[in-house]
Design a protein around this motif. Sequence first.
Motif, PDB file in Angstrom:
ATOM      1  N   ALA A 161     -82.946 -53.837  12.831  1.00 54.19           N
ATOM      2  CA  ALA A 161     -83.659 -52.683  13.373  1.00 54.19           C
ATOM      3  C   ALA A 161     -83.427 -51.434  12.536  1.00 54.19           C
ATOM      4  CB  ALA A 161     -83.228 -52.430  14.815  1.00 54.19           C
ATOM      5  N   TYR A 162     -82.401 -51.424  11.678  1.00 57.59           N
ATOM      6  CA  TYR A 162     -82.108 -50.253  10.850  1.00 57.59           C
ATOM      7  C   TYR A 162     -82.842 -50.324   9.507  1.00 57.59           C
ATOM      8  CZ  TYR A 162     -79.584 -46.521   8.546  1.00 57.59           C
ATOM      9  OH  TYR A 162     -79.267 -45.363   7.879  1.00 57.59           O
ATOM     10  N   CYS A 163     -82.665 -51.414   8.784  1.00 58.33           N
ATOM     11  CA  CYS A 163     -83.244 -51.509   7.441  1.00 58.33           C
ATOM     12  C   CYS A 163     -84.491 -52.396   7.383  1.00 58.33           C
ATOM     13  CB  CYS A 163     -82.211 -52.020   6.447  1.00 58.33           C
ATOM     14  SG  CYS A 163     -81.807 -53.774   6.624  1.00 58.33           S
ATOM     15  N   ARG A 164     -84.783 -53.092   8.467  1.00 54.94           N
ATOM     16  CA  ARG A 164     -85.961 -53.969   8.599  1.00 54.94           C
ATOM     17  C   ARG A 164     -85.894 -55.234   7.740  1.00 54.94           C
ATOM     18  NH1 ARG A 164     -86.674 -51.341  12.815  1.00 54.94           N
ATOM     19  NH2 ARG A 164     -88.001 -49.534  12.877  1.00 54.94           N
ATOM     20  N   ALA A 165     -84.780 -55.448   7.054  1.00 54.46           N
ATOM     21  CA  ALA A 165     -84.625 -56.659   6.251  1.00 54.46           C
ATOM     22  C   ALA A 165     -84.318 -57.843   7.168  1.00 54.46           C
ATOM     23  CB  ALA A 165     -83.499 -56.478   5.233  1.00 54.46           C
ATOM     24  N   PRO A 166     -84.691 -59.044   6.758  1.00 54.38           N
ATOM     25  CA  PRO A 166     -84.386 -60.215   7.585  1.00 54.38           C
ATOM     26  C   PRO A 166     -82.878 -60.417   7.751  1.00 54.38           C
ATOM     27  CG  PRO A 166     -85.894 -60.783   5.799  1.00 54.38           C
ATOM     28  CD  PRO A 166     -85.424 -59.390   5.548  1.00 54.38           C
ATOM     29  N   ILE A 167     -82.495 -60.934   8.903  1.00 52.48           N
ATOM     30  CA  ILE A 167     -81.106 -61.331   9.147  1.00 52.48           C
ATOM     31  C   ILE A 167     -81.070 -62.840   8.942  1.00 52.48           C
ATOM     32  CG2 ILE A 167     -79.249 -61.486  10.828  1.00 52.48           C
ATOM     33  CD1 ILE A 167     -80.406 -58.936  12.134  1.00 52.48           C
ATOM     34  N   ALA A 168     -80.417 -63.258   7.873  1.00 48.13           N
ATOM     35  CA  ALA A 168     -80.409 -64.672   7.487  1.00 48.13           C
ATOM     36  C   ALA A 168     -79.516 -65.488   8.422  1.00 48.13           C
ATOM     37  CB  ALA A 168     -79.915 -64.805   6.049  1.00 48.13           C
ATOM     38  N   SER A 169     -79.832 -66.742   8.521  1.00 49.18           N
ATOM     39  CA  SER A 169     -79.020 -67.656   9.312  1.00 49.18           C
ATOM     40  C   SER A 169     -77.606 -67.686   8.755  1.00 49.18           C
ATOM     41  CB  SER A 169     -79.637 -69.062   9.251  1.00 49.18           C
ATOM     42  OG  SER A 169     -78.845 -69.964   9.951  1.00 49.18           O
ATOM     43  N   GLY A 170     -76.620 -67.564   9.624  1.00 48.07           N
ATOM     44  CA  GLY A 170     -75.226 -67.563   9.207  1.00 48.07           C
ATOM     45  C   GLY A 170     -74.701 -66.186   8.837  1.00 48.07           C
ATOM     46  N   GLU A 171     -75.575 -65.202   8.737  1.00 47.85           N
ATOM     47  CA  GLU A 171     -75.172 -63.842   8.412  1.00 47.85           C
ATOM     48  C   GLU A 171     -74.637 -63.154   9.675  1.00 47.85           C
ATOM     49  OE1 GLU A 171     -77.164 -60.450   5.584  1.00 47.85           O
ATOM     50  OE2 GLU A 171     -78.473 -61.635   6.833  1.00 47.85           O
ATOM     51  N   ARG A 172     -73.564 -62.375   9.553  1.00 40.77           N
ATOM     52  CA  ARG A 172     -72.998 -61.665  10.707  1.00 40.77           C
ATOM     53  C   ARG A 172     -73.915 -60.531  11.116  1.00 40.77           C
ATOM     54  NH1 ARG A 172     -67.583 -59.415  10.215  1.00 40.77           N
ATOM     55  NH2 ARG A 172     -67.823 -59.288  12.452  1.00 40.77           N
ATOM     56  N   TRP A 173     -74.143 -60.418  12.429  1.00 41.25           N
ATOM     57  CA  TRP A 173     -74.997 -59.361  12.934  1.00 41.25           C
ATOM     58  C   TRP A 173     -74.530 -58.917  14.310  1.00 41.25           C
ATOM     59  CZ3 TRP A 173     -78.304 -60.457  17.191  1.00 41.25           C
ATOM     60  CH2 TRP A 173     -78.386 -61.797  17.549  1.00 41.25           C
ATOM     61  N   VAL A 174     -75.012 -57.747  14.734  1.00 38.81           N
ATOM     62  CA  VAL A 174     -74.658 -57.157  16.021  1.00 38.81           C
ATOM     63  C   VAL A 174     -75.928 -57.072  16.852  1.00 38.81           C
ATOM     64  CG1 VAL A 174     -73.807 -55.078  17.172  1.00 38.81           C
ATOM     65  CG2 VAL A 174     -72.830 -55.775  14.988  1.00 38.81           C
ATOM     66  N   ARG A 175     -75.824 -57.405  18.137  1.00 38.67           N
ATOM     67  CA  ARG A 175     -76.976 -57.306  19.035  1.00 38.67           C
ATOM     68  C   ARG A 175     -76.753 -56.139  19.986  1.00 38.67           C
ATOM     69  NH1 ARG A 175     -78.741 -61.929  23.259  1.00 38.67           N
ATOM     70  NH2 ARG A 175     -76.834 -61.219  24.253  1.00 38.67           N
ATOM     71  N   GLU A 176     -77.713 -55.228  20.033  1.00 40.15           N
ATOM     72  CA  GLU A 176     -77.654 -54.068  20.918  1.00 40.15           C
ATOM     73  C   GLU A 176     -78.630 -54.291  22.070  1.00 40.15           C
ATOM     74  OE1 GLU A 176     -78.042 -49.273  20.439  1.00 40.15           O
ATOM     75  OE2 GLU A 176     -79.503 -50.492  19.370  1.00 40.15           O
ATOM     76  N   SER A 210     -84.419 -55.229  26.377  1.00 45.12           N
ATOM     77  CA  SER A 210     -84.786 -55.772  25.072  1.00 45.12           C
ATOM     78  C   SER A 210     -83.542 -55.713  24.189  1.00 45.12           C
ATOM     79  CB  SER A 210     -85.940 -54.978  24.459  1.00 45.12           C
ATOM     80  OG  SER A 210     -85.585 -53.632  24.293  1.00 45.12           O
ATOM     81  N   TYR A 211     -83.627 -56.297  23.025  1.00 41.33           N
ATOM     82  CA  TYR A 211     -82.475 -56.349  22.121  1.00 41.33           C
ATOM     83  C   TYR A 211     -82.890 -55.949  20.719  1.00 41.33           C
ATOM     84  CZ  TYR A 211     -80.388 -58.994  25.885  1.00 41.33           C
ATOM     85  OH  TYR A 211     -79.920 -59.367  27.114  1.00 41.33           O
ATOM     86  N   ARG A 212     -81.953 -55.309  20.022  1.00 41.25           N
ATOM     87  CA  ARG A 212     -82.128 -54.976  18.608  1.00 41.25           C
ATOM     88  C   ARG A 212     -80.968 -55.590  17.842  1.00 41.25           C
ATOM     89  NH1 ARG A 212     -82.873 -48.696  19.880  1.00 41.25           N
ATOM     90  NH2 ARG A 212     -84.939 -48.794  20.806  1.00 41.25           N
ATOM     91  N   GLY A 213     -81.254 -56.112  16.683  1.00 44.35           N
ATOM     92  CA  GLY A 213     -80.212 -56.693  15.838  1.00 44.35           C
ATOM     93  C   GLY A 213     -79.967 -55.822  14.614  1.00 44.35           C
ATOM     94  N   TYR A 214     -78.715 -55.800  14.175  1.00 44.97           N
ATOM     95  CA  TYR A 214     -78.313 -55.009  13.006  1.00 44.97           C
ATOM     96  C   TYR A 214     -77.377 -55.839  12.138  1.00 44.97           C
ATOM     97  CZ  TYR A 214     -79.894 -51.090  15.854  1.00 44.97           C
ATOM     98  OH  TYR A 214     -80.645 -50.255  16.637  1.00 44.97           O
ATOM     99  N   HIS A 215     -77.447 -55.638  10.820  1.00 44.98           N
ATOM    100  CA  HIS A 215     -76.485 -56.283   9.929  1.00 44.98           C
ATOM    101  C   HIS A 215     -75.089 -55.751  10.254  1.00 44.98           C
ATOM    102  CE1 HIS A 215     -80.154 -56.813   7.385  1.00 44.98           C
ATOM    103  NE2 HIS A 215     -79.619 -58.022   7.294  1.00 44.98           N
ATOM    104  N   ALA A 216     -74.118 -56.646  10.361  1.00 45.73           N
ATOM    105  CA  ALA A 216     -72.747 -56.261  10.695  1.00 45.73           C
ATOM    106  C   ALA A 216     -71.898 -56.009   9.453  1.00 45.73           C
ATOM    107  CB  ALA A 216     -72.089 -57.338  11.553  1.00 45.73           C
TER     108      ALA A 216
END
Length: 70
Positions: A10-25, A38-44
Amino acid sequence: MVVCCVNHCAYCRAPIASGERWVREKVYDPALNGRDPSYRGYHAEPFAGQEASCWEKHQMEIERTNAYAA
């Protein structure tokens, strides 16, 4: 912003790849009047050459906004 499937940051709009650490808001929209959140994901993790992750940058923006509002 409603996100049903968290597969982009949700911050940089880049895909979050499978296995990549991320945060769900979890986001509650008062306009939806009690509906499910609703939920937003961010690279961790920060990208190479960056000091902060997308999640950390998002949090800093929120803190900055709250500081101006006070």
